[in-house]
Design a protein around this motif. Structure first.
Motif, PDB file in Angstrom:
ATOM      1  N   GLU A 171       2.216   1.966  -3.005  1.00  0.00           N
ATOM      2  CA  GLU A 171       1.247   2.532  -3.973  1.00  0.00           C
ATOM      3  C   GLU A 171       1.879   4.502  -4.255  1.00  0.00           C
ATOM      4  O   GLU A 171       0.871   4.901  -5.256  1.00  0.00           O
ATOM      5  N   ALA A 172       1.297   4.287  -3.153  1.00  0.00           N
ATOM      6  CA  ALA A 172       0.886   5.706  -2.469  1.00  0.00           C
ATOM      7  C   ALA A 172       2.067   6.695  -2.263  1.00  0.00           C
ATOM      8  O   ALA A 172       2.183   7.774  -3.282  1.00  0.00           O
ATOM      9  N   VAL A 173       2.768   5.801  -2.422  1.00  0.00           N
ATOM     10  CA  VAL A 173       4.668   6.870  -2.738  1.00  0.00           C
ATOM     11  C   VAL A 173       4.410   6.785  -4.574  1.00  0.00           C
ATOM     12  O   VAL A 173       5.027   8.188  -4.842  1.00  0.00           O
ATOM     13  N   TRP A 174       5.101   6.128  -4.810  1.00  0.00           N
ATOM     14  CA  TRP A 174       4.478   6.209  -6.854  1.00  0.00           C
ATOM     15  C   TRP A 174       3.647   7.005  -6.992  1.00  0.00           C
ATOM     16  O   TRP A 174       3.770   7.877  -7.657  1.00  0.00           O
ATOM     17  N   GLY A 175       2.588   7.604  -6.566  1.00  0.00           N
ATOM     18  CA  GLY A 175       1.437   7.825  -6.976  1.00  0.00           C
ATOM     19  C   GLY A 175       2.105   9.454  -6.356  1.00  0.00           C
ATOM     20  O   GLY A 175       2.305  10.579  -7.777  1.00  0.00           O
ATOM     21  N   ASP A 176       2.687   9.213  -5.140  1.00  0.00           N
ATOM     22  CA  ASP A 176       2.572  10.572  -5.357  1.00  0.00           C
ATOM     23  C   ASP A 176       3.776  11.564  -6.093  1.00  0.00           C
ATOM     24  O   ASP A 176       4.146  12.579  -6.781  1.00  0.00           O
ATOM     25  N   LEU A 177       5.008  11.161  -5.942  1.00  0.00           N
ATOM     26  CA  LEU A 177       5.839  11.372  -7.251  1.00  0.00           C
ATOM     27  C   LEU A 177       5.386  11.004  -8.634  1.00  0.00           C
ATOM     28  O   LEU A 177       6.334  12.349  -9.339  1.00  0.00           O
TER      29      LEU A 177
ATOM     30  N   ASP B  29       1.001  -1.081  -0.177  1.00  0.00           N
ATOM     31  CA  ASP B  29       0.045  -0.069  -0.073  1.00  0.00           C
ATOM     32  C   ASP B  29       0.842   0.933  -0.127  1.00  0.00           C
ATOM     33  O   ASP B  29       0.880   2.174  -0.840  1.00  0.00           O
ATOM     34  N   GLU B  30       1.621   1.241   1.172  1.00  0.00           N
ATOM     35  CA  GLU B  30       2.190   2.831   1.034  1.00  0.00           C
ATOM     36  C   GLU B  30       3.497   2.376  -0.501  1.00  0.00           C
ATOM     37  O   GLU B  30       3.764   3.738  -1.196  1.00  0.00           O
TER      38      GLU B  30
END
Lengths: 300, 103
Positions: free
Chosen positions: A35-41, A32-33
């Motif tokens: 995915e969220a980090v990739w989305g933020d980047l 989950d983390e």
């Protein structure tokens, strides 16, 4: 023009490499983390160089947090070091023993000898011992990997790496040239090669499978207790070989003939009898965990 | 509940963003307010810490195309979080009274 294109292609390649590094590194994060980090980047159009720094920073923080827990340290102290050393020495000892017996029979034997009951019995006994040794080795390694996966959690890759290093390097300061048949100069490379194969096939590979199973969610099925009982029985049968693999190559404890004064008889002293307990520690962990899960299911 | 400076910044940014509070947006809000870079490492580990303290609640949102189909980690400040942020703010205001830089 060609120079500019080359420069652009170089930049693209460099960027691709960095993104690939970010992707590899981010695998160490929880799903989950990650995915969220990739989305933020992606959303903030972060450059690959900064993305690499950012993800590396998060991974380091997460790993540092994992080591604040007692379990990875417990895995390191009670499994990686003692079991890594033991499995390394045992795999080398079992491989050398099997290889030297094989060499002995190939060099001195003939097919016609199989007609002799004594010869046949000896060959079968040696083959059965070798098979039992390798089977026990795979079992110890699987259970070791399982316990490592269970205890080390998110620190699994550091713990697994250290375990691999111990398994590969533990026998470096020792030798088994004392084993019969082994000093033959032309046989030695075969023996060393075989020892490496055994270490990969019966230690590292099963340990990896065990680690993967240990990291997976959910407790072991009840049949795991049955497998553990078989492994305990196998360990008791192969205890002599395990102790022998520690004696040879290190010279720390000399083989002691018992009261009959003859070496390799039933009354030989066994100063290393407790080694089997060390080898069985991960299996014991497995049994306790499976039993506790079963009790919890019943209570629920 | 004692708050750290960065924790206060995150709570305030999340409260200001309301329903649009998630990782990247909070980060941008903090960077704009402080003029300093906010690392993803600091952001996500602080989010975990605040959630453990019960000051925020987080959950995974729906994937969006502008994020390459990746979901957001949504954030909502809890009542306990609002109270802790207010206490921190009041303490800063009280202690700053009369000093040269407090105008």
């Amino acid at each position: 023009m060609t120079g500019i294109r080359k420069q652009e292609s170089g930049i693209r390649k460099e960027s691709e490499i960095r993104w690939r590094a970010v992707e590899r590194l981010s695998r160490l994060l929880e799903r989950d983390e990650r995915e969220a980090v990739w989305g933020d980047l992606i959303e903030s159009h972060t450059s690959p160089a900064r993305a690499l720094r950012e993800v590396a920073g998060l991974v380091v923080r997460r790993q540092a947090a994992v080591w604040l827990d007692w379990r990875p340290w417990f895995a390191l102290v009670t499994i990686v070091v003692p079991l890594g050393f033991l499995l390394s020495v045992a795999s080398r000892g079992f491989a050398d023993s099997a290889a030297s017996y094989f060499w002995l029979y190939v060099r001195t034997g003939e097919w016609a000898y199989f007609a002799v009951p004594g010869w046949r019995r000896d060959v079968i006994a040696v083959a059965a011992t070798a098979a039992g040794n390798f089977l026990a080795l795979a079992g110890w390694s699987w259970s070791t990997g399982y316990a490592l996966g269970r205890l080390s959690r998110r620190a699994w890759w550091i713990v697994a790496l250290l375990f691999g290093v111990v398994v590969v390097t533990a026998t470096l300061p020792s030798t088994t040239t004392g084993i019969m048949g082994y000093p033959e100069a032309h046989f030695r490379p075969v023996g060393l090669f075989f020892s490496g194969i055994v270490r990969v096939a019966f230690v590292l590979w099963p340990a990896w499978f065990g680690l993967t199973r240990g990291r997976a969610q959910g407790a072991l099925p009840a049949s795991a207790i049955g497998v553990a009982v078989i492994l305990i029985a196998l360990t008791l049968l192969m205890a002599g070989s395990l102790e022998g693999s520690l004696v040879y190559g290190w010279g720390l404890v000399l083989p002691q003939p018992g009261p009959d004064g003859v070496f390799a008889t039933a009354d030989d002293l066994r100063p290393l009898w407790w080694i089997s307990i060390v080898a069985l520690w991960p299996v014991t962990f497995m049994v306790i965990e499976a039993a506790a899960a079963r009790a919890a299911r019943r209570a629920a | 509940m004692t708050l750290g400076e960065f924790e206060y910044l995150m709570l305030t940014a999340a409260a200001r963003l309301g329903d649009e509070a998630y990782g990247a947006a909070i980060r941008q809000e903090i960077e704009e307010a402080t003029g300093e870079s906010c690392s993803i490492g600091a952001l996500y580990t602080t989010l975990d810490r605040l959630e453990k303290k019960g000051l925020i609640k987080t959950w995974m949102g729906d994937p969006t195309p502008e994020r390459g189909g990746r979901p957001k980690r949504m954030v909502r400040v809890t009542a306990k979080g609002s109270h802790a942020a207010a206490s921190f703010y009041n303490a800063v205001m009280r202690v700053s009274r009369g000093v040269g830089w407090a105008r």
